[in-house]
Design a protein around this motif. Structure first.
Motif, PDB file in Angstrom:
ATOM      1  N   SER A  99      22.141  54.714   2.289  1.00 20.79           N
ATOM      2  CA  SER A  99      20.798  54.165   2.522  1.00 20.79           C
ATOM      3  C   SER A  99      19.761  55.275   2.573  1.00 20.79           C
ATOM      4  O   SER A  99      18.627  55.112   2.099  1.00 20.79           O
ATOM      5  N   ALA A 100      20.145  56.418   3.146  1.00 17.71           N
ATOM      6  CA  ALA A 100      19.211  57.544   3.258  1.00 17.71           C
ATOM      7  C   ALA A 100      18.801  58.077   1.886  1.00 17.71           C
ATOM      8  O   ALA A 100      17.713  58.636   1.736  1.00 17.71           O
ATOM      9  N   VAL A 101      19.661  57.887   0.889  1.00 12.61           N
ATOM     10  CA  VAL A 101      19.362  58.381  -0.466  1.00 12.61           C
ATOM     11  C   VAL A 101      18.122  57.704  -1.037  1.00 12.61           C
ATOM     12  O   VAL A 101      17.338  58.316  -1.763  1.00 12.61           O
ATOM     13  N   VAL A 102      17.934  56.416  -0.717  1.00 10.19           N
ATOM     14  CA  VAL A 102      16.824  55.656  -1.322  1.00 10.19           C
ATOM     15  C   VAL A 102      15.807  55.181  -0.284  1.00 10.19           C
ATOM     16  O   VAL A 102      14.986  54.317  -0.569  1.00 10.19           O
ATOM     17  N   GLU A 103      15.856  55.747   0.922  1.00 10.96           N
ATOM     18  CA  GLU A 103      14.986  55.231   1.984  1.00 10.96           C
ATOM     19  C   GLU A 103      13.503  55.402   1.687  1.00 10.96           C
ATOM     20  O   GLU A 103      12.666  54.654   2.224  1.00 10.96           O
ATOM     21  N   ASP A 104      13.138  56.357   0.849  1.00 10.52           N
ATOM     22  CA  ASP A 104      11.728  56.587   0.532  1.00 10.52           C
ATOM     23  C   ASP A 104      11.293  55.923  -0.767  1.00 10.52           C
ATOM     24  O   ASP A 104      10.167  56.151  -1.239  1.00 10.52           O
ATOM     25  N   ILE A 105      12.162  55.112  -1.354  1.00 10.25           N
ATOM     26  CA  ILE A 105      11.842  54.460  -2.625  1.00 10.25           C
ATOM     27  C   ILE A 105      11.476  53.001  -2.363  1.00 10.25           C
ATOM     28  O   ILE A 105      12.303  52.216  -1.894  1.00 10.25           O
ATOM     29  N   ASP A 106      10.254  52.636  -2.670  1.00 12.46           N
ATOM     30  CA  ASP A 106       9.803  51.266  -2.458  1.00 12.46           C
ATOM     31  C   ASP A 106      10.602  50.296  -3.324  1.00 12.46           C
ATOM     32  O   ASP A 106      10.809  50.535  -4.521  1.00 12.46           O
ATOM     33  N   GLY A 107      11.041  49.202  -2.725  1.00 12.53           N
ATOM     34  CA  GLY A 107      11.746  48.169  -3.466  1.00 12.53           C
ATOM     35  C   GLY A 107      13.226  48.401  -3.630  1.00 12.53           C
ATOM     36  O   GLY A 107      13.924  47.575  -4.211  1.00 12.53           O
ATOM     37  N   ALA A 108      13.734  49.534  -3.116  1.00 12.77           N
ATOM     38  CA  ALA A 108      15.167  49.826  -3.248  1.00 12.77           C
ATOM     39  C   ALA A 108      15.974  48.930  -2.311  1.00 12.77           C
ATOM     40  O   ALA A 108      15.497  48.514  -1.255  1.00 12.77           O
ATOM     41  N   VAL A 109      17.204  48.653  -2.704  1.00 14.44           N
ATOM     42  CA  VAL A 109      18.102  47.844  -1.880  1.00 14.44           C
ATOM     43  C   VAL A 109      19.491  48.463  -1.898  1.00 14.44           C
ATOM     44  O   VAL A 109      19.918  49.010  -2.912  1.00 14.44           O
ATOM     45  N   VAL A 110      20.164  48.417  -0.759  1.00 12.35           N
ATOM     46  CA  VAL A 110      21.552  48.853  -0.657  1.00 12.35           C
ATOM     47  C   VAL A 110      22.340  47.688  -0.094  1.00 12.35           C
ATOM     48  O   VAL A 110      21.942  47.072   0.894  1.00 12.35           O
ATOM     49  N   ALA A 111      23.455  47.361  -0.733  1.00  8.50           N
ATOM     50  CA  ALA A 111      24.216  46.175  -0.348  1.00  8.50           C
ATOM     51  C   ALA A 111      25.707  46.472  -0.310  1.00  8.50           C
ATOM     52  O   ALA A 111      26.210  47.288  -1.088  1.00  8.50           O
ATOM     53  N   ARG A 112      26.383  45.808   0.602  1.00  4.89           N
ATOM     54  CA  ARG A 112      27.845  45.872   0.641  1.00  4.89           C
ATOM     55  C   ARG A 112      28.378  44.587   0.021  1.00  4.89           C
ATOM     56  O   ARG A 112      28.103  43.484   0.497  1.00  4.89           O
ATOM     57  N   LEU A 113      29.133  44.738  -1.047  1.00  7.48           N
ATOM     58  CA  LEU A 113      29.659  43.569  -1.737  1.00  7.48           C
ATOM     59  C   LEU A 113      30.875  43.000  -1.026  1.00  7.48           C
ATOM     60  O   LEU A 113      31.296  41.881  -1.292  1.00  7.48           O
ATOM     61  N   GLY A 114      31.452  43.768  -0.124  1.00  6.70           N
ATOM     62  CA  GLY A 114      32.678  43.370   0.546  1.00  6.70           C
ATOM     63  C   GLY A 114      33.682  44.501   0.440  1.00  6.70           C
ATOM     64  O   GLY A 114      33.654  45.292  -0.512  1.00  6.70           O
ATOM     65  N   GLY A 115      34.585  44.599   1.407  1.00  4.76           N
ATOM     66  CA  GLY A 115      35.552  45.682   1.368  1.00  4.76           C
ATOM     67  C   GLY A 115      34.864  47.023   1.404  1.00  4.76           C
ATOM     68  O   GLY A 115      34.017  47.288   2.260  1.00  4.76           O
ATOM     69  N   ASP A 116      35.195  47.885   0.446  1.00  2.00           N
ATOM     70  CA  ASP A 116      34.626  49.232   0.429  1.00  2.00           C
ATOM     71  C   ASP A 116      33.721  49.445  -0.776  1.00  2.00           C
ATOM     72  O   ASP A 116      33.550  50.581  -1.231  1.00  2.00           O
ATOM     73  N   GLU A 117      33.141  48.389  -1.308  1.00  3.18           N
ATOM     74  CA  GLU A 117      32.220  48.502  -2.441  1.00  3.18           C
ATOM     75  C   GLU A 117      30.779  48.368  -1.962  1.00  3.18           C
ATOM     76  O   GLU A 117      30.413  47.401  -1.294  1.00  3.18           O
ATOM     77  N   ILE A 118      29.975  49.360  -2.317  1.00  4.19           N
ATOM     78  CA  ILE A 118      28.564  49.372  -1.955  1.00  4.19           C
ATOM     79  C   ILE A 118      27.735  49.575  -3.217  1.00  4.19           C
ATOM     80  O   ILE A 118      28.095  50.375  -4.089  1.00  4.19           O
ATOM     81  N   VAL A 119      26.658  48.824  -3.324  1.00  4.78           N
ATOM     82  CA  VAL A 119      25.784  48.905  -4.489  1.00  4.78           C
ATOM     83  C   VAL A 119      24.383  49.294  -4.034  1.00  4.78           C
ATOM     84  O   VAL A 119      23.906  48.826  -2.993  1.00  4.78           O
ATOM     85  N   LEU A 120      23.747  50.172  -4.785  1.00  4.80           N
ATOM     86  CA  LEU A 120      22.338  50.429  -4.533  1.00  4.80           C
ATOM     87  C   LEU A 120      21.560  50.286  -5.824  1.00  4.80           C
ATOM     88  O   LEU A 120      22.064  50.594  -6.910  1.00  4.80           O
ATOM     89  N   ALA A 121      20.364  49.765  -5.696  1.00  4.49           N
ATOM     90  CA  ALA A 121      19.498  49.563  -6.855  1.00  4.49           C
ATOM     91  C   ALA A 121      18.077  49.913  -6.458  1.00  4.49           C
ATOM     92  O   ALA A 121      17.651  49.634  -5.336  1.00  4.49           O
ATOM     93  N   CYS A 122      17.369  50.557  -7.383  1.00  3.85           N
ATOM     94  CA  CYS A 122      15.970  50.861  -7.087  1.00  3.85           C
ATOM     95  C   CYS A 122      15.165  50.858  -8.385  1.00  3.85           C
ATOM     96  O   CYS A 122      15.669  51.240  -9.446  1.00  3.85           O
ATOM     97  N   PRO A 123      13.918  50.381  -8.306  1.00  3.92           N
ATOM     98  CA  PRO A 123      13.062  50.360  -9.498  1.00  3.92           C
ATOM     99  C   PRO A 123      12.948  51.754 -10.103  1.00  3.92           C
ATOM    100  O   PRO A 123      12.825  52.751  -9.396  1.00  3.92           O
TER     101      PRO A 123
END
Length: 225
Positions: A99-123
């Motif tokens: 989350s800290a990687v994209v904390e300064d990016i407007d519109g970014a999202v970090v999500a846990r899909l379940g288990g040990d998979e995490i996705v981050l997306a940012c404009p």
């Protein structure tokens, strides 16, 4: 001399009724807002869950964005060796670091899909998914303490893809997952970026499972050939 001022009985009842109604409405609104928040939030990490990610990606549909999928390597070993509480502690810290990687990016999202998979997306108007993936790997470089006096190294298989405006988010996720699984099939601890010039994969009924089955088959055939 003290003068008592008495409200008419009907007026007093009406006032109390309005106060009670206002408090009830505020309480209901608060509970509704909390229920909505929980519906799109992973309870362990505080990240968005799959529903929250779907909502966020729908909001990015008209713009380009970078998508990175992180699949932790050997996470099961942490659970088996130190217990599920240690595994949860690891996931919470991994979530915070990513989350800290994209904390300064407007519109970014970090999500846990379940288990040990995490996705981050940012404009991102430019294809910077590879840089974003490298930032994630760097963020996980330091060992994480999973129990008192016990720290474990964190390695991950990372798939990155730059998604152009109008692309189907499910196809983008499938591309990132396939890229991450390619890393996993090689032994993990690395990143593969989906070729920005290649079309995103078609999504079948069980896309991720199907693609992983195919990748595993290719790996077996490659070994036995």
């Amino acid at each position: 001399m003290i003068t008592e001022i008495l409200l008419p009985a009907a007026g007093a009842v009406s006032l109390l009724g309005n106060v009670w109604a206002a408090r009830t409405v505020r309480g209901l609104r608060g509970r509704l807002a909390e229920a909505r928040r929980r519906a799109v939030t992973d309870p362990l990490t505080g990240l968005a869950n799959r529903a929250g990610l779907t909502r966020a990606l729908a909001g990015m549909a008209d713009e380009s964005y970078d998508l990175v999928l992180v699949d932790l390597d050997k996470f099961k070993q942490v659970n088996d060796t130190y217990g599920h509480a240690a595994g949860d502690r690891l996931l919470v810290e991994v979530a915070a670091r990513i989350s800290a990687v994209v904390e300064d990016i407007d519109g970014a999202v970090v999500a846990r899909l379940g288990g040990d998979e995490i996705v981050l997306a940012c404009p991102s108007p430019a294809p910077l998914a590879q840089i974003l993936g490298a930032d994630v790997i760097a963020a996980l470089a330091e060992p994480i303490e999973v129990a008192d006096g016990v720290a474990v190294p964190v390695r991950a298989s990372v798939g990155a893809v730059h998604v152009t405006a109008g692309e189907d988010s499910s196809r983008a996720l499938a591309a990132a997952d396939a890229a991450a699984y390619e890393v996993k099939a090689r032994g993990g601890d690395g990143m593969v970026e989906h070729n920005v010039l290649a079309a995103l994969p078609e999504v079948e009924q069980r896309p991720l499972a199907r693609m992983r089955e195919m990748a595993a088959l290719v790996r077996v055939l490659g070994v036995t050939a």
